[in-house]
Motif scaffolding. Structure first.
Motif, PDB file in Angstrom:
ATOM      1  N   THR A 123       0.493  -1.446   0.463  1.00 54.03           N
ATOM      2  CA  THR A 123       0.076  -0.261  -0.129  1.00 54.03           C
ATOM      3  C   THR A 123       0.537   0.702   0.333  1.00 54.03           C
TER       4      THR A 123
ATOM      5  N   TYR B 232       1.362   5.636  -0.408  1.00 53.26           N
ATOM      6  CA  TYR B 232       0.072   7.293  -0.463  1.00 53.26           C
ATOM      7  C   TYR B 232       1.235   7.938  -1.514  1.00 53.26           C
TER       8      TYR B 232
ATOM      9  N   GLU C 166      -8.250   5.290  -3.126  1.00 53.58           N
ATOM     10  CA  GLU C 166      -9.027   6.663  -2.946  1.00 53.58           C
ATOM     11  C   GLU C 166      -7.990   7.639  -3.558  1.00 53.58           C
TER      12      GLU C 166
ATOM     13  N   GLN D   1      -4.029  12.937  -2.479  1.00 50.74           N
ATOM     14  CA  GLN D   1      -3.586  12.441  -2.183  1.00 50.74           C
ATOM     15  C   GLN D   1      -4.123  10.960  -2.853  1.00 50.74           C
TER      16      GLN D   1
ATOM     17  N   LYS E  53      -3.969   6.876  -2.057  1.00 50.23           N
ATOM     18  CA  LYS E  53      -4.109   5.427  -1.850  1.00 50.23           C
ATOM     19  C   LYS E  53      -3.656   4.778  -2.582  1.00 50.23           C
TER      20      LYS E  53
ATOM     21  N   GLN F 124       0.136  -1.375   9.101  1.00 50.44           N
ATOM     22  CA  GLN F 124      -2.032  -0.810   8.831  1.00 50.44           C
ATOM     23  C   GLN F 124      -2.212  -0.452  10.559  1.00 50.44           C
TER      24      GLN F 124
ATOM     25  N   ASN G  52      -7.801   0.322  10.719  1.00 43.72           N
ATOM     26  CA  ASN G  52      -8.230   0.603   8.341  1.00 43.72           C
ATOM     27  C   ASN G  52      -9.646   0.108   9.439  1.00 43.72           C
TER      28      ASN G  52
END
Length: 161
Positions: free
Chosen positions: A69, A71, A99, A111, A113, A147, A150
Motif C-alpha cells: 500500500t 500513499y 482513494e 493524495q 492510496k 496498518q 483500518n
C-alpha cells in the motif's frame, strides 16, 4: 432524499449494519428489539433518506497477493477546472487507486492510496500510468509498513449504543 429524525433504534440499526453487513432482517430486528416488518421499513427509510449509502463486501487484499500500500502525493502544474477534472477522471479509471482526495494545506494537490502486489508493480503503476500525465509537476510516495487501524464504519452519536 427525505430527511428523517433519527431515534435511538435508527442509530442502533445503523451501527449494526456498519459492523455486521450480512445480518439478515430477522437478526437485525431481534438485536434492535423490533419485529421484522417494522425493522425492514426503518432500513428502507434510512436507505431512501441517504443515511445508508450502499452495501459492499470487503475483500482481503492478502488473498489476492496485494501486499503493498502506498500513499502518493501529487502536485499539478496548473489548477484550472479542466486540469483538475481530467486528472480526477484519469485517476478514477485506475483499479490500483483505492482513494483519491483533493487536498488543502499541503504542497500536494491530491493524495492517492494505491494498492499493488509489490514494488515492481508499483513502479509500473507510477511510471507507466500515473506520471505519463503531462500536467503532473511532482509526486512523493510513502509506503505503509504496518496498518495500525483500518475501518469502514463512521462514528455515530453516543445514543447508538
Amino acid at each position: 432524499m427525505a430527511d428523517i429524525q433519527l431515534d435511538k433504534i435508527d442509530l442502533h440499526i445503523l451501527k449494526l449494519v456498519q459492523q455486521h453487513g450480512k445480518l439478515s432482517n430477522q437478526e437485525l430486528a431481534e438485536k434492535v428489539g423490533l419485529s421484522p416488518s417494522p425493522c425492514s421499513r426503518r432500513v428502507k427509510a434510512l436507505e431512501e433518506a441517504g443515511y445508508i449509502a450502499g452495501y459492499a463486501t470487503l475483500l482481503s487484499p492478502a488473498h489476492f497477493d496485494l501486499a503493498l500500500t502506498a500513499y502518493i502525493h501529487v502536485r499539478l502544474e496548473k489548477h484550472s477546472s479542466e486540469t483538475l477534472e481530467n486528472f480526477e477522471a484519469t485517476v478514477a479509471s485506475y483499479d490500483e487507486v483505492q482513494e483519491c482526495c483533493l487536498l488543502t494545506g499541503s504542497d500536494a494537490d491530491y493524495q492517492l492510496k494505491v494498492l499493488v502486489k509489490d514494488m515492481p508493480a508499483f513502479k509500473v503503476f507510477l511510471l507507466d500510468k500515473l506520471t505519463t500525465n503531462e500536467k503532473i509537476a511532482g509526486v512523493h510516495s510513502s509506503f505503509v509498513l504496518k496498518q495500525v487501524k483500518n475501518q469502514t464504519q463512521i462514528p455515530l452519536p453516543p445514543s447508538a449504543d
